[in-house]
Design a protein around this motif. Structure first.
Motif, PDB file in Angstrom:
ATOM      1  N   UNK A 193       0.825  -1.207   0.000  1.00 37.02           N
ATOM      2  CA  UNK A 193       0.000   0.000   0.000  1.00 37.02           C
ATOM      3  C   UNK A 193       0.861   1.259   0.000  1.00 37.02           C
ATOM      4  N   UNK A 194       1.928   1.251   0.799  1.00 39.39           N
ATOM      5  CA  UNK A 194       2.829   2.409   0.854  1.00 39.39           C
ATOM      6  C   UNK A 194       3.538   2.589  -0.483  1.00 39.39           C
ATOM      7  N   UNK A 195       4.000   1.489  -1.066  1.00 44.41           N
ATOM      8  CA  UNK A 195       4.688   1.557  -2.354  1.00 44.41           C
ATOM      9  C   UNK A 195       3.764   2.137  -3.429  1.00 44.41           C
ATOM     10  N   UNK A 196       2.523   1.649  -3.473  1.00 42.92           N
ATOM     11  CA  UNK A 196       1.586   2.157  -4.477  1.00 42.92           C
ATOM     12  C   UNK A 196       1.314   3.641  -4.285  1.00 42.92           C
ATOM     13  N   UNK A 197       1.189   4.056  -3.035  1.00 43.55           N
ATOM     14  CA  UNK A 197       0.941   5.467  -2.746  1.00 43.55           C
ATOM     15  C   UNK A 197       2.110   6.336  -3.207  1.00 43.55           C
ATOM     16  N   UNK A 198       3.333   5.883  -2.922  1.00 46.52           N
ATOM     17  CA  UNK A 198       4.510   6.652  -3.308  1.00 46.52           C
ATOM     18  C   UNK A 198       4.678   6.697  -4.820  1.00 46.52           C
ATOM     19  N   UNK A 199       4.422   5.577  -5.485  1.00 50.97           N
ATOM     20  CA  UNK A 199       4.543   5.560  -6.940  1.00 50.97           C
ATOM     21  C   UNK A 199       3.493   6.466  -7.575  1.00 50.97           C
ATOM     22  N   UNK A 200       2.305   6.519  -6.972  1.00 47.48           N
ATOM     23  CA  UNK A 200       1.253   7.407  -7.478  1.00 47.48           C
ATOM     24  C   UNK A 200       1.664   8.866  -7.332  1.00 47.48           C
ATOM     25  N   UNK A 201       2.254   9.194  -6.184  1.00 45.45           N
ATOM     26  CA  UNK A 201       2.714  10.565  -5.957  1.00 45.45           C
ATOM     27  C   UNK A 201       3.856  10.940  -6.895  1.00 45.45           C
ATOM     28  N   UNK A 202       4.618   9.940  -7.320  1.00 50.05           N
ATOM     29  CA  UNK A 202       5.768  10.178  -8.193  1.00 50.05           C
ATOM     30  C   UNK A 202       5.465   9.838  -9.641  1.00 50.05           C
ATOM     31  N   UNK A 203       4.188   9.794  -9.986  1.00 46.18           N
ATOM     32  CA  UNK A 203       3.806   9.473 -11.361  1.00 46.18           C
ATOM     33  C   UNK A 203       4.451  10.470 -12.314  1.00 46.18           C
ATOM     34  N   UNK A 204       5.068   9.960 -13.353  1.00 44.92           N
ATOM     35  CA  UNK A 204       5.761  10.826 -14.294  1.00 44.92           C
ATOM     36  C   UNK A 204       7.214  11.071 -13.932  1.00 44.92           C
ATOM     37  N   UNK A 205       7.708  10.370 -12.902  1.00 42.70           N
ATOM     38  CA  UNK A 205       9.083  10.594 -12.457  1.00 42.70           C
ATOM     39  C   UNK A 205      10.106  10.262 -13.528  1.00 42.70           C
ATOM     40  N   UNK A 206       9.742   9.381 -14.450  1.00 42.48           N
ATOM     41  CA  UNK A 206      10.679   9.016 -15.509  1.00 42.48           C
ATOM     42  C   UNK A 206      10.409   9.783 -16.798  1.00 42.48           C
ATOM     43  N   UNK A 207       9.467  10.729 -16.740  1.00 40.66           N
ATOM     44  CA  UNK A 207       9.123  11.496 -17.936  1.00 40.66           C
ATOM     45  C   UNK A 207       9.970  12.761 -18.021  1.00 40.66           C
ATOM     46  N   UNK A 208      10.117  13.246 -19.233  1.00 41.07           N
ATOM     47  CA  UNK A 208      10.864  14.483 -19.428  1.00 41.07           C
ATOM     48  C   UNK A 208      10.460  15.093 -20.763  1.00 41.07           C
ATOM     49  N   UNK A 209      10.090  16.364 -20.747  1.00 41.47           N
ATOM     50  CA  UNK A 209       9.709  17.047 -21.969  1.00 41.47           C
ATOM     51  C   UNK A 209      10.952  17.631 -22.629  1.00 41.47           C
ATOM     52  N   UNK A 210      11.246  17.247 -23.867  1.00 34.95           N
ATOM     53  CA  UNK A 210      12.440  17.780 -24.542  1.00 34.95           C
ATOM     54  C   UNK A 210      12.381  19.297 -24.659  1.00 34.95           C
ATOM     55  N   UNK A 211      13.533  19.944 -24.499  1.00 29.41           N
ATOM     56  CA  UNK A 211      13.590  21.388 -24.605  1.00 29.41           C
ATOM     57  C   UNK A 211      13.690  21.845 -26.052  1.00 29.41           C
ATOM     58  N   UNK A 212      14.138  20.948 -26.925  1.00 33.52           N
ATOM     59  CA  UNK A 212      14.242  21.269 -28.331  1.00 33.52           C
ATOM     60  C   UNK A 212      14.298  19.960 -29.102  1.00 33.52           C
ATOM     61  N   UNK A 213      14.131  20.003 -30.397  1.00 30.69           N
ATOM     62  CA  UNK A 213      14.130  18.795 -31.212  1.00 30.69           C
ATOM     63  C   UNK A 213      15.439  18.659 -31.969  1.00 30.69           C
TER      64      UNK A 213
END
Length: 213
Positions: A193-213
């Motif tokens: 339960x704690x792991x799921x809660x933390x992963x939910x709070x950190x959703x998108x932690x591996x995402x990154x929007x490129x600054x340029x193409x």
């Protein structure tokens, strides 16, 4: 951030052991082992913003293979992109087939493609294409990644992770070792339960929007 001692001492008390007990030394050694097993698991399954770091690579003329930071892994590079900010260049990941096709053209210059390329002394490596020349030597390639959690061996060691997550995972393994599966199951439900809660709070932690193409 929690120290190892601040995590282990409450567990020892939960086990009914005090600092004067002859069993503490053995129990503490076991808890260190179990704690590091939890860390190994989090390095595979956990994606947490607190672990984000920035890394750089300096291009060298005639060299296309480079090592990442020692606490970085290929699978934890954010967005799977590298950047040359000075040239507003994004270096995109290619699969092996597409990369090998590029290699056959044999071009040199500013890299625009990369692929994973093994490891050196346990450190992951990448290969860039085109291969840099003297004109690109010294340029800085930037990337962001989630660092690998280091193992713990001393009571003063610090973990950036929430103490309750490490504590619950460690206690679960301790009870499993003692064949107390009833307690282990109850703790596992809390841990999950704690792991799921933390992963939910950190959703998108591996995402990154490129600054340029």
């Amino acid at each position: 951030m929690a120290t190892v001692q601040s995590i282990i001492d409450p567990i020892l008390r939960d086990l009914g052991l005090d600092s004067g007990s002859s069993l503490v030394t053995e129990a503490r050694a076991r808890l260190f082992d179990y704690m590091n097993e939890v860390v190994d698991t989090l390095n595979v399954t956990g994606k947490f913003n607190v672990l984000k770091k920035a890394g750089t690579i300096t291009l060298v003329s005639g060299t296309d293979t480079y090592s990442l930071a020692s606490d970085a892994r290929i699978t934890r590079i954010l967005g799977y992109n590298f950047f040359i900010n000075a040239d507003q260049r994004s270096i995109k990941k290619k699969d092996d087939v597409a990369f090998d096709v590029l290699l056959m053209t044999g071009e040199n210059g500013l890299p625009d493609s990369w692929r994973p390329f093994g490891e050196s002394s346990g450190v992951h490596q990448v290969q860039f294409y085109p291969k840099p020349t003297t004109a690109q030597a010294g340029k800085i390639v930037s990337y962001n990644y989630q660092k690998t959690l280091a193992g713990m061996s001393d009571a003063a060691d610090i973990t950036p992770m929430e103490a309750i997550l490490i504590s619950l995972g460690t206690k679960k393994k301790y009870y499993e070792y003692d064949n107390d599966y009833g307690r282990a199951d109850r703790i596992d439900r809390h841990y999950t339960a704690v792991m799921r809660s933390l992963l939910s709070e950190n959703k998108g932690a591996m995402s990154m929007k490129p600054r340029f193409k």
